[in-house]
Design a protein around this motif. Structure first.
Motif, PDB file in Angstrom:
ATOM      1  N   ALA A   1      -1.888   0.545  -1.718  1.00 27.13           N
ATOM      2  CA  ALA A   1      -1.501   1.695  -1.235  1.00 27.13           C
ATOM      3  C   ALA A   1      -0.514   2.750  -2.020  1.00 27.13           C
ATOM      4  O   ALA A   1      -0.628   3.648  -2.101  1.00 27.13           O
ATOM      5  N   HIS A   2       0.345   2.011  -2.403  1.00 26.87           N
ATOM      6  CA  HIS A   2       1.476   2.432  -3.209  1.00 26.87           C
ATOM      7  C   HIS A   2       0.771   3.117  -4.551  1.00 26.87           C
ATOM      8  O   HIS A   2       1.226   4.133  -5.071  1.00 26.87           O
ATOM      9  N   VAL A   3       0.039   2.557  -5.146  1.00 24.96           N
ATOM     10  CA  VAL A   3      -0.784   2.926  -6.682  1.00 24.96           C
ATOM     11  C   VAL A   3      -1.428   4.153  -6.152  1.00 24.96           C
ATOM     12  O   VAL A   3      -1.564   5.027  -6.916  1.00 24.96           O
ATOM     13  N   LEU A   4      -2.381   3.953  -5.118  1.00 25.97           N
ATOM     14  CA  LEU A   4      -3.492   4.884  -4.681  1.00 25.97           C
ATOM     15  C   LEU A   4      -2.812   6.072  -4.106  1.00 25.97           C
ATOM     16  O   LEU A   4      -3.316   7.311  -4.311  1.00 25.97           O
ATOM     17  N   ALA A   5      -1.737   6.023  -3.192  1.00 26.74           N
ATOM     18  CA  ALA A   5      -1.623   7.063  -2.352  1.00 26.74           C
ATOM     19  C   ALA A   5       0.062   7.230  -2.291  1.00 26.74           C
ATOM     20  O   ALA A   5       0.381   8.147  -1.770  1.00 26.74           O
ATOM     21  N   GLY A   6       0.771   6.359  -2.679  1.00 22.21           N
ATOM     22  CA  GLY A   6       2.163   6.433  -2.903  1.00 22.21           C
ATOM     23  C   GLY A   6       2.980   5.981  -1.797  1.00 22.21           C
ATOM     24  O   GLY A   6       2.289   5.831  -0.786  1.00 22.21           O
ATOM     25  N   PRO A   7       4.267   5.643  -1.963  1.00 23.29           N
ATOM     26  CA  PRO A   7       5.195   5.070  -0.908  1.00 23.29           C
ATOM     27  C   PRO A   7       5.332   6.033   0.313  1.00 23.29           C
ATOM     28  O   PRO A   7       4.950   7.249   0.069  1.00 23.29           O
ATOM     29  N   LEU A   8       5.479   5.450   1.765  1.00 26.84           N
ATOM     30  CA  LEU A   8       5.690   6.370   2.733  1.00 26.84           C
ATOM     31  C   LEU A   8       7.208   5.754   3.451  1.00 26.84           C
ATOM     32  O   LEU A   8       7.659   4.792   2.647  1.00 26.84           O
ATOM     33  N   PRO A   9       7.609   6.678   4.295  1.00 20.98           N
ATOM     34  CA  PRO A   9       9.116   6.088   5.093  1.00 20.98           C
ATOM     35  C   PRO A   9       8.380   4.933   5.871  1.00 20.98           C
ATOM     36  O   PRO A   9       7.417   4.403   6.171  1.00 20.98           O
ATOM     37  N   PRO A  10       9.686   3.871   5.945  1.00 21.29           N
ATOM     38  CA  PRO A  10       9.396   2.690   6.618  1.00 21.29           C
ATOM     39  C   PRO A  10       8.353   2.535   7.548  1.00 21.29           C
ATOM     40  O   PRO A  10       7.334   1.517   7.522  1.00 21.29           O
ATOM     41  N   ARG A  11       8.619   3.342   8.723  1.00 24.85           N
ATOM     42  CA  ARG A  11       7.743   3.369  10.004  1.00 24.85           C
ATOM     43  C   ARG A  11       6.390   3.662   9.623  1.00 24.85           C
ATOM     44  O   ARG A  11       5.398   2.919   9.814  1.00 24.85           O
TER      45      ARG A  11
END
Length: 732
Positions: free
Chosen positions: A508-518
Motif C-alpha cells: 500500500a505504501h508503494v502503490l498508494a502512499g502512507p496514511l495517518p496511523p489510524r
C-alpha cells in the motif's frame, strides 16, 4: 577498449571516438529511449513499447514520426562516440535493437555485480574486500536515474535500484563493524536510516554500531527515535527483534550486541524495458505493482541455482492472482548475467501440443545460423521439425522425420531431441527453464516435461514449474505429474499464500502512499479481509480506493460476503473503462487469454482503429499488456481473473455467437492449419448456431495434427470432442 555506458547520474557512452555526453541527446526523451535500449541491448524493443515509455498517458497522433525524431537523436549521439549508428541501432520488424560490442559495461549492471560479490565475500568472512565492493556499488547506486522524468518504467527501476542501494549500505555497515571501524559504521548506518526510516533493521544496525563503539547512550537514543517514528507515523510499536536489542542495551549489556553478517541475496541483472536478458520468452514486461513479501520464496529459488548435480526442480503453487507469474518474473530478473533463461506457458482452453516447449525452443534457436544449428540440436535435431518447421534443417544437414511418430519409440526420439537441446545449453552455462500455468498443459506437454526433467540429471539446470493448485483433484493430470516428479527428482515446493499485514502495508505504501496511523491500520485490516492477502486483488482494491478519504466509513461498510465483494472489485474496475473499450475487451475475452489485435478487429463492428484505441485505454488501465518478441500486435490479459470476469458477464447466447464470429474470422485469415485447435474450440462452442460440421472437421484435423506431432493424448482429446459433436451434424 572497454565500452562503458552510464544511465545513472549523467547519461553518457564511451566509444572509439571518445565520450558522448548526455547534452548531445538533446533532451530527456532521447535520454529515456537510450537508457531503455541500453538496458535491453541485444534484445528487440517494439516501437510501441518505446512510444509507451515516452507518452505513458496519451501518444500524439503522429507518434511514429515523433519517435523517429527521438531515435535520430540517439543515433547522432552514438555517432558522436564513434559508432556506425546504422549498425549498432537497427530497426527490424517493428522493433529496435541496440547492439553494442561484447563486454560492454553498463554502470548499474556493474554496481549490481559488485553488490552480489560484496554479499558473498561478507558471508565468507572477507570483510575488507566486501567493504570495498559494497562501497563501489553504493557510489554508483546513489546517483539519480533520469531526474525530471516519471512513469511506471522509470519509477520501477528507481525502486529496484534504491533497494539495491539499501543492500549495499547494509553490507557497508556490517563489514565496518567486523573490521572494528565503528565510526564509519555509524556514518553508514545513519545514511541507511535516512534512506528508509521505516526499515527497522536499519535502526537496529545503527543501535549496534553505537553500542560497538561504546556509546550506549547514543544507541538508546537511536532506539527511542525508531520507537517514536513508528508510533507517530504508523501507530505501531517496534518489532520483537528491535525490542530485544533495546532490552540488551537497557540492561547495560552493550558489549554483547551480536555483529550481523548479511545473508547473500539472489543474483540479478538490470531489467530490460520489455523483458530481462537473457530473455524469458514471455514474462510480464512490467508488473502492475511491486513484488513484496516474497523474500523467502525468492531465496529458495536462488538457492536452487547454487546446487550441484542438478537438475533442481522447484514447484511453485498457489491460487489465481497470488503472484506465481510475478515471482518467476522477478527470479528471472535476478538470474546470473551468464545464465540462459527460457520461459514458456500454457494457455487455458487451447489444447496446443507442447506449447511451452515450442515457445522456449523458438526463443533459443530462432536466430541460429544453419551451420551452427546442428551443434545446438544434436543428431536427433531433425525431429524438432515437428515443433519448429521454420528452422533451416536441410541446410544444417539434419534429416526431417518422414511421417507422424506412430510408435512410442518415435515419440521418444522427439522427446530426446528436445532434451538434447537443453542438455547442450546446460553444458555451457547455467540453464533456467520457467514453466508457467502448467495446470492448463496437455498431457503430452506434461509427459515431455517429465522426460526433460529426468534427462537433465547431472546438468546445470533449474526447472521451475508454476501451477494453480486450487484446480487440482485426484484425477487431474497435473496431480500425476507432481507425483512422478516427487518420486524421481525430489523437487522443492514453494507454496504461495496470501501476503501478511506487514507486506500489505508495504504494498500500500508503494502503490498508494502512507496514511495517518489510524487510517493506515484500517486500510491494512480491510485490505487483508477483502483480498485474503491476494496481491492481485489487493492491488485492485487499492486502485479502487484512490479517492477514499473517510477510512472509518470504509471499515463499517465491509461486507461479510468477501468473495462477492472481491469479484465486484474487478467488475467495478472494468466498468470504469469507456463502453467502446469494454466491447473490444469482451471480444478479446472470447478469443482467449492472449489475442491478436487484427483478429479482435475482424470481429468487432468498429473495425481496426476502434480496437486500437480501445486497447490503448485497456493497456493504460493495466487490464491488458502487449506481448514482447516477434509479435508486437499480440496482447495478453494481465490475469485470468480479469478475462474470466469479462467472459462470464456475457449472456450465454451472445457468448456463443461471438465464438462463431471468432471462428469465422480465423478461417478468413487463410492460415487455418496454424490454428486448428483454436478453430475446433470456437466452432465447438458455436454448434448451436449451425456450426457442428465445422467443429467436427476442425476437431478431426486438430487430432490428426496432434497425432502426427506425437501428442497422442492431445489427439485423443480432439477426437473425443469430435465424437461429441458428431450427433449434431446434419446431413447436407
Amino acid at each position: 577498449m572497454v565500452v562503458r555506458v552510464r544511465v545513472l547520474g549523467h547519461v553518457c557512452v564511451d566509444g572509439p571516438a571518445g565520450r558522448a555526453a548526455e547534452e548531445l541527446l538533446g533532451g530527456p526523451q532521447a535520454q529515456l529511449v537510450f537508457a531503455a535500449l541500453a538496458l535491453g541491448r541485444r534484445h528487440p524493443v517494439p516501437r510501441e513499447e518505446l512510444a509507451a515509455l515516452l507518452w505513458p498517458e496519451q501518444a500524439p497522433k503522429s507518434w511514429e514520426g515523433a519517435l523517429r525524431g527521438v531515435l535520430s537523436r540517439v543515433r547522432a549521439f552514438l555517432g558522436h562516440a564513434g559508432y556506425d549508428a546504422s549498425s549498432v541501432l537497427r530497426h527490424r520488424a517493428g522493433c529496435y535493437v541496440l547492439s553494442l560490442p561484447e563486454g560492454t559495461e553498463v554502470d548499474v549492471e556493474a554496481a549490481e555485480g559488485a553488490l552480489i560479490e560484496a554479499e558473498a565475500l561478507a558471508v565468507h568472512g572477507a570483510f575488507a574486500q566486501a567493504r570495498s565492493r559494497a562501497h563501489d556499488a553504493h557510489e554508483i547506486l546513489a546517483l539519480p536515474f533520469l531526474p525530471g522524468l516519471d512513469g511506471d518504467w522509470v519509477n520501477d527501476r528507481r525502486t529496484r535500484w534504491r533497494s539495491a542501494r539499501l543492500r549495499a549500505l547494509t553490507v557497508s555497515v556490517t563489514t565496518e563493524l567486523h573490521l572494528g571501524r565503528t565510526d564509519a559504521a555509524v556514518t553508514r548506518a545513519v545514511q541507511l536510516v535516512d534512506l528508509d526510516p521505516f526499515r527497522e533493521s536499519s535502526h537496529r544496525l545503527l543501535m549496534t554500531a553505537h553500542a560497538a563503539g561504546g556509546d550506549r547512550a547514543a544507541a538508546l537514543r537511536a532506539y527511542e527515535s525508531c520507537r517514536r517514528l513508528l508510533d507517530n507515523e504508523l501507530g505501531v510499536g517496534p518489532s520483537p527483534e528491535t525490542e530485544s536489542a533495546f532490552l540488551r542495551l537497557l540492561g547495560g549489556d552493550a558489549g554483547s550486541q551480536p555483529l550481523p553478517v548479511p545473508a547473500p541475496a539472489a543474483r540479478f541483472t538490470s531489467p530490460a524495458p520489455t523483458q530481462p536478458p537473457p530473455p524469458p520468452t514471455n514474462p510480464p514486461h512490467s508488473a502492475p505493482g511491486p513484488i513484496v513479501g516474497r523474500t523467502a520464496e525468492l531465496r529458495v529459488l536462488a538457492d536452487a541455482c547454487g546446487g550441484d548435480g542438478g537438475p533442481q526442480v522447484v514447484l511453485v503453487s498457489g491460487d489465481a492472482g497470488i503472484g506465481k507469474s510475478y515471482l518467476l518474473h522477478e527470479f528471472a530478473l535476478r538470474a546470473a548475467p551468464d545464465a540462459l533463461v527460457l520461459s514458456g506457458r500454457s494457455d487455458e482452453g487451447v489444447a496446443a501440443p507442447f506449447q511451452p516447449f515450442v515457445t522456449m525452443l523458438r526463443a533459443h534457436l530462432a536466430d541460429v545460423a544453419a551451420d551452427a544449428l546442428r551443434e545446438r540440436v544434436g543428431d536427433l535435431g531433425g525431429e524438432l521439425h515437428r515443433l519448429l518447421p521454420e528452422l533451416p534443417f536441410e541446410p544444417a544437414g539434419l534429416t526431417q522425420p518422414a511421417g507422424p511418430p506412430d510408435s512410442d519409440t518415435e515419440r521418444y526420439r522427439l522427446f530426446e531431441a528436445v532434451a538434447g537441446v537443453f542438455r547442450h545449453a546446460a553444458a555451457k552455462r547455467d540453464l533456467i527453464l520457467l514453466f508457467d500455468d502448467v495446470h492448463w498443459s496437455s498431457m503430452s506437454t506434461m509427459l515431455m516435461l517429465r522426460h526433460v526433467a529426468r534427462a537433465l540429471r547431472g546438468s546445470r539446470a533449474v526447472i521451475v514449474v508454476a501451477y494453480r493448485d486450487t484446480v487440482l483433484g485426484p484425477a487431474h493430470q497435473m496431480t500425476r505429474l507432481i507425483a512422478d516428479l516427487y518420486r524421481d527428482l525430489h523437487p522443492m515446493h514453494v507454496p504461495l499464500g496470501g501476503l501478511d499485514v506487514a507486506a500489505l502495508v508495504e504494498l500500500a505504501h508503494v502503490l498508494a502512499g502512507p496514511l495517518p496511523p489510524r487510517a493506515e491500520e484500517i486500510r491494512a485490516r480491510v485490505l487483508r479481509e477483502l483480498s485474503d492477502g491476494n496481491p492481485l486483488l489487493a492491488t485492485e482494491l487499492l486502485r479502487q480506493w484512490a479517492d477514499v478519504t473517510n477510512w472509518s466509513a470504509l471499515a463499517k461498510s465491509v461486507p461479510t460476503d468477501v468473495p462477492r465483494r472481491v469479484r465486484n472489485v474487478l467488475r467495478q474496475r472494468l466498468l470504469g473503462l469507456p463502453q467502446s473499450t469494454l466491447e473490444a475487451l469482451t471480444v478479446a475475452a472470447v478469443v482467449g487469454s492472449s489475442f491478436d489485435i487484427d483478429l479482435v478487429a475482424a470481429v468487432h463492428p468498429g473495425g481496426f482503429d476502434t480496437v486500437v484505441d480501445a486497447l490503448d485505454d485497456a493497456e493504460r488501465a493495466h487490464v491488458v499488456r502487449g506481448e514482447e518478441g516477434d509479435r508486437p500486435g499480440r496482447f495478453t490479459f494481465v490475469h485470468a481473473l480479469v478475462r474470466s470476469t469479462l467472459y462470464q458477464e456475457l449472456p450465454t447466447a451472445r457468448r456463443l455467437q461471438l465464438h462463431r464470429k471468432v471462428g469465422l474470422a480465423l478461417e478468413a485469415r487463410g492460415d487455418r492449419d496454424a490454428h486448428l485447435p483454436e478453430l475446433a474450440h470456437h466452432f465447438r462452442l458455436a454448434c448451436r448456431f449451425g456450426e457442428a460440421a465445422r467443429a467436427l472437421d476442425y476437431a478431426r484435423r486438430a487430432g490428426d495434427e496432434a497425432r502426427d506431432g506425437g501428442a497422442f493424448e492431445v489427439a485423443a482429446e480432439h477426437y473425443r470432442l469430435a465424437l461429441e459433436v458428431l450427433p449434431m451434424v446434419t446431413e447436407p
